[in-house]
Scaffold this motif. Structure first.
Motif, mmCIF file in Angstrom:
data_model
loop_
_atom_site.group_PDB
_atom_site.id
_atom_site.type_symbol
_atom_site.label_atom_id
_atom_site.label_comp_id
_atom_site.label_asym_id
_atom_site.label_seq_id
_atom_site.Cartn_x
_atom_site.Cartn_y
_atom_site.Cartn_z
ATOM 1 N N PRO A 52 0.810 -1.225 0.000
ATOM 2 C CA PRO A 52 0.000 0.000 0.000
ATOM 3 C C PRO A 52 0.842 1.273 0.000
ATOM 4 N N GLU A 53 0.215 2.361 -0.403
ATOM 5 C CA GLU A 53 0.845 3.672 -0.257
ATOM 6 C C GLU A 53 1.159 3.904 1.217
ATOM 7 N N GLY A 54 2.281 4.528 1.461
ATOM 8 C CA GLY A 54 2.711 4.775 2.828
ATOM 9 C C GLY A 54 3.912 3.940 3.215
ATOM 10 N N VAL A 55 4.088 2.801 2.548
ATOM 11 C CA VAL A 55 5.288 1.991 2.787
ATOM 12 C C VAL A 55 6.468 2.684 2.125
ATOM 13 N N THR A 56 7.534 2.907 2.900
ATOM 14 C CA THR A 56 8.702 3.599 2.366
ATOM 15 C C THR A 56 9.905 2.679 2.173
ATOM 16 N N ARG A 57 9.940 1.558 2.919
ATOM 17 C CA ARG A 57 11.125 0.691 2.852
ATOM 18 C C ARG A 57 10.721 -0.767 2.697
ATOM 19 N N ILE A 58 11.445 -1.474 1.826
ATOM 20 C CA ILE A 58 11.363 -2.931 1.707
ATOM 21 C C ILE A 58 12.698 -3.469 2.186
ATOM 22 N N ASP A 80 13.177 3.037 -0.609
ATOM 23 C CA ASP A 80 14.324 2.240 -0.171
ATOM 24 C C ASP A 80 14.012 0.757 -0.359
ATOM 25 N N ILE A 81 14.641 0.155 -1.346
ATOM 26 C CA ILE A 81 14.578 -1.297 -1.529
ATOM 27 C C ILE A 81 15.951 -1.825 -1.159
ATOM 28 N N SER A 82 16.024 -2.543 -0.050
ATOM 29 C CA SER A 82 17.306 -2.908 0.535
ATOM 30 C C SER A 82 17.930 -4.124 -0.139
ATOM 31 N N GLU A 83 19.166 -4.388 0.243
ATOM 32 C CA GLU A 83 19.983 -5.459 -0.338
ATOM 33 C C GLU A 83 19.250 -6.801 -0.337
ATOM 34 N N GLY A 84 19.220 -7.434 -1.487
ATOM 35 C CA GLY A 84 18.689 -8.790 -1.589
ATOM 36 C C GLY A 84 17.206 -8.927 -1.323
ATOM 37 N N ALA A 85 16.444 -7.851 -1.466
ATOM 38 C CA ALA A 85 15.004 -7.919 -1.186
ATOM 39 C C ALA A 85 14.319 -9.011 -2.004
ATOM 40 N N THR A 117 21.168 1.709 -10.656
ATOM 41 C CA THR A 117 21.450 0.361 -10.182
ATOM 42 C C THR A 117 20.299 -0.571 -10.512
ATOM 43 N N LEU A 118 20.620 -1.701 -11.157
ATOM 44 C CA LEU A 118 19.637 -2.736 -11.454
ATOM 45 C C LEU A 118 19.454 -3.574 -10.186
ATOM 46 N N ILE A 119 18.237 -3.571 -9.637
ATOM 47 C CA ILE A 119 17.949 -4.210 -8.356
ATOM 48 C C ILE A 119 17.572 -5.676 -8.522
ATOM 49 N N ALA A 120 16.707 -5.955 -9.487
ATOM 50 C CA ALA A 120 16.201 -7.316 -9.697
ATOM 51 C C ALA A 120 15.661 -7.415 -11.115
ATOM 52 N N ALA A 121 15.429 -8.654 -11.558
ATOM 53 C CA ALA A 121 15.010 -8.871 -12.942
ATOM 54 C C ALA A 121 13.778 -9.759 -13.022
ATOM 55 N N GLU A 122 12.909 -9.429 -13.967
ATOM 56 C CA GLU A 122 11.787 -10.294 -14.286
ATOM 57 C C GLU A 122 12.277 -11.456 -15.157
ATOM 58 N N TYR A 123 11.411 -12.449 -15.352
ATOM 59 C CA TYR A 123 11.735 -13.530 -16.281
ATOM 60 C C TYR A 123 12.048 -12.954 -17.659
ATOM 61 N N PHE A 124 13.129 -13.438 -18.247
ATOM 62 C CA PHE A 124 13.531 -13.083 -19.606
ATOM 63 C C PHE A 124 13.821 -11.593 -19.781
#
Length: 211
Positions: A52-58, A80-85, A117-124
């Motif tokens: 939801p809106e209001g979340v600032t950090r993962i 903020d999406i932290s290391e290895g999320a 910085t590339l954080i994560a990838a979708e399939y393909f």
């Protein structure tokens, strides 16, 4: 909405997901998803997550136990999406709010546009070669076993990439890699648990290998 008893929430921080639903709607009022919140070995059934809106950090490794995760909705408030999320999982689709000032999906990759910085990838997904990415984050392609089919016999890291993070391509079925001249750093165990037989470095100097 998901039942309130499915969540352990303390002072606005989602400490742990306790449910077993495929579709998870995190309650309003949550401001942070804690480290490892969906990573206790019981979250493999989770397919879709609505933040939801209001979340600032993962937090760190927050979703790394969600091996069946297909789609995650990231609101504009997340900065903020932290290391290895999303370590060692591959999401079918990241849906990032258009109003989010920091994160975008580019060529199927979740990208921090502030730091490129590339954080994560979708399939393909493919690593963007348009200058929008300079760094591949820790674990960003970890577990991406589809790379063997998608990249063929040779994974080509595009020119402009400066660094490759820790365990970036771990267990990703990589067999051969071509590195760009722009590369200056390779993190610890970046290609661990692969059967790499060929590494090609383009002519350059000043790069560092760590581990």
């Amino acid at each position: 909405p998901s039942p309130a008893e499915d969540f352990e929430i303390i002072n606005g921080v989602l400490k742990r997901y306790l449910g077993n639903s495929e579709d998870v709607v995190i309650p309003n009022g949550v401001c942070e998803i804690a480290d490892g919140a969906f990573n206790d070995g019981k979250d493999e059934a989770v397919c879709t997550v609505y933040i939801p809106e209001g979340v600032t950090r993962i937090g760190r490794y927050a979703f790394s136990g969600c091996y069946e995760l297909e789609q995650i909705h990231i609101p504009s408030s997340v900065t903020d999406i932290s290391e290895g999320a999303f370590a060692y999982i591959v999401v079918d689709e990241f849906k990032v709010a258009n109003e989010n000032p920091k994160y975008r999906v580019i060529s199927g990759c979740l990208v921090d546009t502030f730091t490129k910085t590339l954080i994560a990838a979708e399939y393909f997904a493919t690593i963007p070669n348009d200058g929008s990415v300079q760094h591949l984050a820790d674990y960003s392609f970890a577990g991406a076993s589809w790379l063997e089919t998608h990249a063929g016999n040779m994974l080509i890291i595009p020119e402009g990439i400066v660094s490759i993070g820790t365990e970036c391509f771990a267990a990703a079925s990589v067999k051969a890699v071509t590195f760009p001249e722009s590369l200056t750093f390779i993190g610890k165990e970046a290609f661990v648990d692969n059967e790499v037989s060929q590494l090609i470095f383009r002519n350059k100097c000043g790069w560092t290998y760590n581990g």
